[in-house]
Write a protein that holds these residues in place. Structure first.
Motif, PDB file in Angstrom:
ATOM      1  N   ALA A 185      12.330   3.909  -2.473  1.00 13.89           N
ATOM      2  CA  ALA A 185      12.075   2.477  -2.584  1.00 13.89           C
ATOM      3  C   ALA A 185      10.682   2.156  -3.105  1.00 13.89           C
ATOM      4  CB  ALA A 185      12.276   1.802  -1.223  1.00 13.89           C
ATOM      5  N   ALA A 186       9.772   3.109  -3.081  1.00 10.76           N
ATOM      6  CA  ALA A 186       8.413   2.861  -3.561  1.00 10.76           C
ATOM      7  C   ALA A 186       8.340   2.810  -5.085  1.00 10.76           C
ATOM      8  CB  ALA A 186       7.463   3.936  -3.035  1.00 10.76           C
ATOM      9  N   LEU A 187       9.380   3.284  -5.771  1.00 12.62           N
ATOM     10  CA  LEU A 187       9.416   3.307  -7.236  1.00 12.62           C
ATOM     11  C   LEU A 187      10.460   2.317  -7.745  1.00 12.62           C
ATOM     12  CD1 LEU A 187       8.256   6.171  -6.355  1.00 12.62           C
ATOM     13  CD2 LEU A 187       9.081   6.982  -8.539  1.00 12.62           C
ATOM     14  N   ASP A 188      10.107   1.569  -8.782  1.00 10.28           N
ATOM     15  CA  ASP A 188      11.031   0.606  -9.372  1.00 10.28           C
ATOM     16  C   ASP A 188      12.093   1.346 -10.180  1.00 10.28           C
ATOM     17  OD1 ASP A 188      12.348  -1.517 -10.449  1.00 10.28           O
ATOM     18  OD2 ASP A 188      10.722  -2.173 -11.757  1.00 10.28           O
ATOM     19  N   LEU A 215       4.967   0.843  -8.782  1.00 10.93           N
ATOM     20  CA  LEU A 215       4.758   1.641  -7.577  1.00 10.93           C
ATOM     21  C   LEU A 215       4.279   0.701  -6.473  1.00 10.93           C
ATOM     22  CD1 LEU A 215       2.712   4.634  -9.108  1.00 10.93           C
ATOM     23  CD2 LEU A 215       5.198   4.480  -8.849  1.00 10.93           C
ATOM     24  N   ALA A 216       4.838   0.841  -5.284  1.00  7.83           N
ATOM     25  CA  ALA A 216       4.461  -0.055  -4.188  1.00  7.83           C
ATOM     26  C   ALA A 216       4.533   0.683  -2.862  1.00  7.83           C
ATOM     27  CB  ALA A 216       5.367  -1.286  -4.158  1.00  7.83           C
ATOM     28  N   SER A 217       3.739   0.232  -1.909  1.00 11.14           N
ATOM     29  CA  SER A 217       3.764   0.801  -0.571  1.00 11.14           C
ATOM     30  C   SER A 217       4.933   0.226   0.215  1.00 11.14           C
ATOM     31  CB  SER A 217       2.447   0.492   0.154  1.00 11.14           C
ATOM     32  OG  SER A 217       2.394  -0.887   0.495  1.00 11.14           O
ATOM     33  N   SER A 218       5.110   0.710   1.431  1.00  8.30           N
ATOM     34  CA  SER A 218       6.105   0.116   2.330  1.00  8.30           C
ATOM     35  C   SER A 218       5.500  -1.134   2.970  1.00  8.30           C
ATOM     36  CB  SER A 218       6.497   1.112   3.415  1.00  8.30           C
ATOM     37  OG  SER A 218       5.445   1.237   4.382  1.00  8.30           O
ATOM     38  N   ASN A 219       6.309  -1.838   3.769  1.00 10.45           N
ATOM     39  CA  ASN A 219       5.784  -3.024   4.457  1.00 10.45           C
ATOM     40  C   ASN A 219       5.080  -2.665   5.761  1.00 10.45           C
ATOM     41  OD1 ASN A 219       7.949  -2.324   6.048  1.00 10.45           O
ATOM     42  ND2 ASN A 219       9.119  -4.194   5.663  1.00 10.45           N
ATOM     43  N   ARG A 255      -5.759   6.728  14.386  1.00  8.00           N
ATOM     44  CA  ARG A 255      -6.074   5.973  15.603  1.00  8.00           C
ATOM     45  C   ARG A 255      -6.334   4.499  15.289  1.00  8.00           C
ATOM     46  NH1 ARG A 255      -9.462  10.387  16.672  1.00  8.00           N
ATOM     47  NH2 ARG A 255     -11.294   9.101  16.202  1.00  8.00           N
ATOM     48  N   ASP A 256      -7.001   4.237  14.165  1.00  9.50           N
ATOM     49  CA  ASP A 256      -7.376   2.864  13.831  1.00  9.50           C
ATOM     50  C   ASP A 256      -6.289   2.110  13.069  1.00  9.50           C
ATOM     51  OD1 ASP A 256      -9.777   3.510  14.978  1.00  9.50           O
ATOM     52  OD2 ASP A 256     -10.835   3.831  13.082  1.00  9.50           O
ATOM     53  N   TYR A 257      -5.209   2.781  12.735  1.00 13.11           N
ATOM     54  CA  TYR A 257      -4.167   2.169  11.906  1.00 13.11           C
ATOM     55  C   TYR A 257      -3.523   0.975  12.619  1.00 13.11           C
ATOM     56  CZ  TYR A 257       0.622   1.572  10.227  1.00 13.11           C
ATOM     57  OH  TYR A 257       1.802   1.038   9.790  1.00 13.11           O
ATOM     58  N   ARG A 258      -3.495  -0.147  11.939  1.00  7.44           N
ATOM     59  CA  ARG A 258      -2.846  -1.359  12.435  1.00  7.44           C
ATOM     60  C   ARG A 258      -2.093  -1.995  11.266  1.00  7.44           C
ATOM     61  NH1 ARG A 258      -4.707   0.932  16.025  1.00  7.44           N
ATOM     62  NH2 ARG A 258      -5.920   0.196  17.823  1.00  7.44           N
ATOM     63  N   PRO A 259      -0.781  -1.870  11.198  1.00  8.38           N
ATOM     64  CA  PRO A 259      -0.046  -2.421  10.045  1.00  8.38           C
ATOM     65  C   PRO A 259      -0.197  -3.930   9.978  1.00  8.38           C
ATOM     66  CG  PRO A 259       1.457  -1.817  11.813  1.00  8.38           C
ATOM     67  CD  PRO A 259       0.115  -1.297  12.219  1.00  8.38           C
ATOM     68  N   ASP A 260      -0.292  -4.450   8.756  1.00  4.10           N
ATOM     69  CA  ASP A 260      -0.424  -5.900   8.600  1.00  4.10           C
ATOM     70  C   ASP A 260       0.847  -6.547   8.072  1.00  4.10           C
ATOM     71  OD1 ASP A 260      -0.418  -5.198   5.900  1.00  4.10           O
ATOM     72  OD2 ASP A 260      -2.606  -5.278   5.737  1.00  4.10           O
ATOM     73  N   TYR A 266       2.046  -3.448  -0.595  1.00  2.00           N
ATOM     74  CA  TYR A 266       1.022  -3.606  -1.623  1.00  2.00           C
ATOM     75  C   TYR A 266       1.451  -2.912  -2.917  1.00  2.00           C
ATOM     76  CZ  TYR A 266      -1.907  -5.280   2.163  1.00  2.00           C
ATOM     77  OH  TYR A 266      -2.406  -5.999   3.223  1.00  2.00           O
ATOM     78  N   VAL A 267       1.169  -3.568  -4.029  1.00  2.00           N
ATOM     79  CA  VAL A 267       1.499  -3.019  -5.347  1.00  2.00           C
ATOM     80  C   VAL A 267       0.383  -2.068  -5.765  1.00  2.00           C
ATOM     81  CG1 VAL A 267       1.930  -3.549  -7.763  1.00  2.00           C
ATOM     82  CG2 VAL A 267       2.806  -5.067  -5.974  1.00  2.00           C
ATOM     83  N   LEU A 268       0.764  -0.847  -6.136  1.00  2.00           N
ATOM     84  CA  LEU A 268      -0.195   0.177  -6.541  1.00  2.00           C
ATOM     85  C   LEU A 268      -0.235   0.360  -8.050  1.00  2.00           C
ATOM     86  CD1 LEU A 268       0.967   2.725  -3.822  1.00  2.00           C
ATOM     87  CD2 LEU A 268      -0.881   1.075  -3.633  1.00  2.00           C
TER      88      LEU A 268
END
Length: 552
Positions: free
Chosen positions: A261-264, A298-302, A323-328, A332-334
């Motif tokens: 899904a990350a690739l069109d 190319l895009a990241s997951s949600n 440890r610091d990861y907090r999904p928002d 995001y488009v790469l």
């Protein structure tokens, strides 16, 4: 050659398959493609001819060499060569041969003007050898290297390729701006943190590793923040890091291995690619109010997050990132395909000293074709190639299709899509995707407890070290008071108990993953044949019962 057939049964079998494929390939060409099989004997004219074409001999044993390559010519004496046909690249055979035929059918290659802030054409770290993406570009395109300040881009340039642009002058920016607004295509790769640049610095951290076309992007309507990096646990690659006295494997959220899904899949650039690897990539998008068509490639997951690029520039810590990861909650488009009619970054005309080819363009006269990628590390060999030695030669095997992504994009921009559908059929590494997902779920259950134990162990060891150190002015042989000895003994016991708990957590994690692996592999490999056998037995019993039943 005959020597290959006699000494290497595996290659002999592959040679038969290659020959059959070539005959099938030539058959529908109505004589335009002819296949000739040549067996070069030692010191023969055929061997001289093979060497003249640039084919490479294969060392079969200490005394014997053989030949197994492909050389092609056209009516104007142009030559294209595959020096060695390796069985490890059998899955790419159709593409390799089609590329050879394409080179002979269209000997005049599209002109690509290249401006790069990375040493892809002559890397000092690799004895000034070029990166593999540069070799790939030279095979398919007429690459015109641009260095220093660029006043004007030649009219015969088909595609402009910018890699990691840093500190470009107003004069160079104006040349790029006017090239794009003229409607000619361009591909731009920028980076919030180029790891390839950092590891090649004499003093890492002293120079800026980010790149941008801020002035042009702002005018064109492209949003890009060079201070932010995209991290994503869904597509994170695994790395090995020391943890106490052990080495553990963890997900590095800043290193992404994009698939599915990350690739069109609707765009010819990425439709047939299987996997793209990136490192410390940024995010791009349309600016608010921009009149652009913005197609993500190319895009990241949600489940991604934007983090400060500074956190990864000097001393990246995969565990701290976890440890610091907090999904928002954003994807995001790469990398993206941008079209539309943007305005010039120089509305008041060319800057001082700039060269003009015709009238100054304040806005694009027709839709532009622009591919923008927020990562340059994807071009580095270490991100997408695995080097192995085979019969004394280095063979580069792809673990991702980064080079094909670059070539596909330039093919599409140059207007040639003949090879796009043949490229990127598969890669050397194909993980069990469901297994990877389940492994990550198991890791998440144990990783927090493991990190807590590691931190507690470090704290206990620091306290023990402080107690064992003699106080200032006290001899090292001084007697340690009984109460301090008791604390030391207690701390040692706690350290041993913490280490035991840590080993137990890591053991349970390993057992869970191994159990998952065994279960899934049994389902994939053993269960289907077993079900087929059961169905066959049942069908056989039913047929036998029917045969025994007397007719009414």
């Amino acid at each position: 050659s005959r020597a290959v057939r006699e000494k290497d049964a595996f290659r002999a079998s592959y040679a038969d398959r290659v020959l059959d494929f070539l005959k099938a390939y030539a058959e529908p060409s109505n004589g335009r493609i002819r296949v000739e099989y040549v067996d070069p004997e030692p010191y023969s004219e055929e061997e001289d001819r093979a060497m003249g074409f640039g084919l490479r001999p294969i060392q079969l044993d200490t005394d014997t060499t053989g030949w197994f390559g492909l050389a092609g010519t056209n009516s104007t004496d142009d030559v294209a060569v595959i020096p060695v046909l390796s069985p490890e690249r059998e899955r790419f055979l159709e593409y390799d041969i089609t590329r050879l035929v394409y080179q002979l059918a269209y000997p005049e290659k599209p002109v690509v003007a290249l401006l790069s802030g990375l040493p892809i054409n002559a890397d000092p770290q690799q004895q000034f050898r070029p990166w593999q993406v540069y070799e790939l570009l030279r095979q398919q395109f007429d690459v015109r290297w641009m260095a220093g300040e660029v006043g004007r881009i030649d009219d015969d340039v088909d595609v402009l390729l910018l890699i990691h642009p840093q500190g470009l002058s107003e004069r160079t920016l104006y040349a790029i701006d006017q090239f794009v607004l003229s409607g000619r295509p361009a591909m731009v790769l920028v980076d919030p943190h180029s790891e390839a640049q950092m590891i090649r610095q004499r003093q890492p951290g002293m120079a800026d590793t980010s790149s941008t076309l801020e002035k042009l992007f702002d005018a064109w309507g492209i949003a890009y923040d060079k201070e932010k990096i995209v991290v994503d646990p869904v597509y994170a690659r695994q790395v090995r890091i020391p943890s106490g006295e052990r080495v553990q494997v963890v997900d590095y959220l800043a290193w992404l291995s994009l698939a599915d899904a990350a690739l069109d899949r609707r765009n010819p650039i990425t439709a047939d690619l299987e996997r793209i690897n990136l490192a410390s990539a940024g995010a791009i998008g349309p600016k608010e109010g921009a009149e652009l068509q913005f197609t993500p490639l190319l895009a990241s997951s949600n489940q991604a997050q934007l983090v400060d690029a500074d956190s990864q520039r000097l001393f990246p810590d995969p565990l701290k990132l976890l440890r610091d990861y907090r999904p928002d909650g954003n994807s995001y488009v790469l990398a993206a395909l941008v079209s539309g009619r943007p305005k010039s970054a120089f509305p008041d005309g060319p800057p001082e000293g700039a060269e003009q080819a015709g009238e100054h363009r304040k806005q694009a006269e027709k839709d532009v074709r622009l591919v923008v990628v927020a990562d340059t590390d994807l071009l580095d060999d270490r991100m997408w190639l695995l080097t192995q030695r085979l019969l004394g030669q280095e063979v580069m095997l792809p673990i991702a299709l980064n080079g094909d992504f670059l070539a596909n994009a330039l093919d599409w921009l140059a207007g040639s899509d003949v090879l796009v559908k043949l490229r990127g059929r598969t890669v050397a590494l194909r993980p069990f995707e469901r297994l990877v997902e389940l492994r990550k779920e198991a890791e998440r259950r144990y990783r927090a407890k493991e990190q807590e134990l590691v931190e507690r162990l470090q704290e206990l060891e620091n306290r023990l070290r402080e107690l064992q150190l003699p106080e200032r002015g006290q001899a090292e042989t001084a007697v340690i008071p009984p109460d301090v000895q008791e604390q030391i003994a207690r701390l040692r016991g706690q350290i041993l108990e913490t280490r035991r708990e840590l080993r137990e957590v890591q053991r349970r994690l390993r057992e869970d993953i191994e159990r998952l692996q065994a279960t899934i592999r049994f389902a994939d490999i053993g269960l289907v044949p077993l079900l087929v056998a059961v169905v066959a037995v049942v069908v056989g019993l039913v047929r036998r019962a029917r045969m025994r039943t007397p007719a009414a």
